[in-house]
Design an enzyme around this catalytic site. Structure first.
Site, short mmCIF file in Angstrom:
data_model
loop_
_atom_site.label_atom_id
_atom_site.label_comp_id
_atom_site.label_asym_id
_atom_site.label_seq_id
_atom_site.Cartn_x
_atom_site.Cartn_y
_atom_site.Cartn_z
N HIS A 260 38.75 46.11 37.31
CA HIS A 260 40.02 46.71 36.72
C HIS A 260 40.47 46.24 35.48
CE1 HIS A 260 40.26 47.24 41.39
NE2 HIS A 260 39.99 45.96 41.51
C1 BDR Z 1 44.67 44.09 40.07
O1 BDR Z 1 44.78 42.94 41.18
C2 BDR Z 1 44.09 41.77 40.94
O2 BDR Z 1 43.43 40.94 41.97
C3 BDR Z 1 43.19 42.15 39.77
O3 BDR Z 1 43.00 41.09 38.79
C4 BDR Z 1 43.70 43.31 38.95
O4 BDR Z 1 44.62 43.14 38.06
C5 BDR Z 1 43.59 44.95 40.94
O5 BDR Z 1 44.38 45.48 41.72
#
Ligand code: BDR
Ligand code: CA
Length: 311
Positions: free
Chosen positions: A242
């Site tokens: 992500h």
């Molecule tokens: C986001 O949630 C977190 O767990 C990750 O680091 C990312 O920023 C994805 O949904």
């Protein structure tokens, strides 16, 4: 580009930091951390561990808000491990968190920067919302905002919501109110985009082949990340990356397709808390939502960057 990163490391945050640190075109002024994947003391310590791993311990790192604006805190240790970095074999930090409060540091940096600054957010938006509440005029000091959060489709912490917006929906709404009121150029990188960026075994092998301390740490973290409910339930061929997409967007926006939109965050209903309600718009809008990415180009960028980390 003068840059500030606000984050909650977090395995994918850590990889995003490595990508940013390796990029000479990004003039990283500072990093603030926030409570998110793990409590803020740990996100700050993890930020330092990554800076030290990559040989950039001189970048100042500040701890920001320990709790969200209104709701009670939630964490994601089931995804990122109790330490937040999947139990990676990295020593505790030798350097110190800067004693200035993260929100204050961000406000100072925005005020003092000779030119407007770009802000990349990789976690819940508590710190940025606090800064914009304290001084709304800071909106005019932001060149560009790139946010990881939200989903057009299914969420990942609840069916309705993505983790960063669920963790602090009120902060997300404060930020998007300012985006609209002050026309801050903003790009949203949501799950619909990041779920295209899967670190498959083939990409993990390319990272492993770099055979450096940085690549070994990344491979170790990805091994944990691949076992997360999100990756397993959706039968992804590896973990979705992500947060590194935010930095990739800053470095190579031509890899992405975006679409003009308006956004509202659900802050009232306990059933759909943190849901991002996205309306496509026609014509110019300060908010662009990323919809497509050239995945091969993304991994070429990331792997080249990991290769150039000095450690
Ligand atoms: C986001 O949630 C977190 O767990 C990750 O680091 C990312 O920023 C994805 O949904
Ligand atoms: Ca994150």
């Amino acid at each position: 580009m003068t840059l500030w990163i606000d984050c909650d490391p977090g395995i994918d945050d850590a990889i995003a930091l490595l990508l940013a640190l390796a990029a000479p075109e990004l003039d990283l002024q500072g990093i603030s951390t926030v409570a998110g994947n793990v409590p803020v003391t740990l996100t700050a310590a993890n930020g330092l561990r990554i800076l030290e791993l990559a040989g950039y311990a001189d970048v100042p790192l500040y701890a920001g808000c320990p709790v969200p604006l209104c709701r009670s805190p939630i964490f994601a240790a089931d995804i990122h491990g109790e330490d937040g970095l999947g139990g990676v074999d990295l020593p505790p930090p030798q350097t110190q968190v800067n004693p200035l409060f993260g929100v204050t540091a961000l406000i100072h940096a925005l005020r003092q920067s000779p030119t407007p600054m770009t802000i990349a957010t990789l976690g819940p938006l508590t710190n940025l919302a606090m800064a914009l509440i304290q001084d709304p005029s800071l909106s005019q000091r932001i060149e560009k905002l790139v946010i990881m959060g939200g989903a057009l489709g299914q969420g990942n912490i609840t069916t309705a919501a993505e983790f960063n917006f669920y963790a602090d929906p009120h902060a997300a709404q404060v930020v998007f109110d300012r985006v609209e009121a002050y026309a801050i150029p903003t790009t949203l990188i949501g799950l619909d985009l990041t779920h295209q960026v899967i670190a498959t075994p083939a990409y993990q092998q390319r990272i492993a082949a770099l055979n450096s301390p940085v690549s070994r740490a990344v491979v170790q973290m990805l091994a944990t990340y691949a076992q997360t409910p999100e990756a397993l339930e959706r039968k992804f061929a590896g973990p979705p990356l992500h947060d590194p997409c935010v930095i990739a967007y800053l470095l190579q926006p031509q890899l992405f397709q975006t679409r003009s939109a308006q956004i509202t965050i659900e802050t009232q209903s306990s059933l759909t808390l943190g849901r991002s309600v996205i309306e496509w718009t026609i014509g110019p809008s300060p908010l662009q939502v990323a919809t497509e990415i050239k995945v091969e180009g993304f991994f070429d960028l990331l792997i080249t960057a990991l290769q150039t980390c000095p450690a």
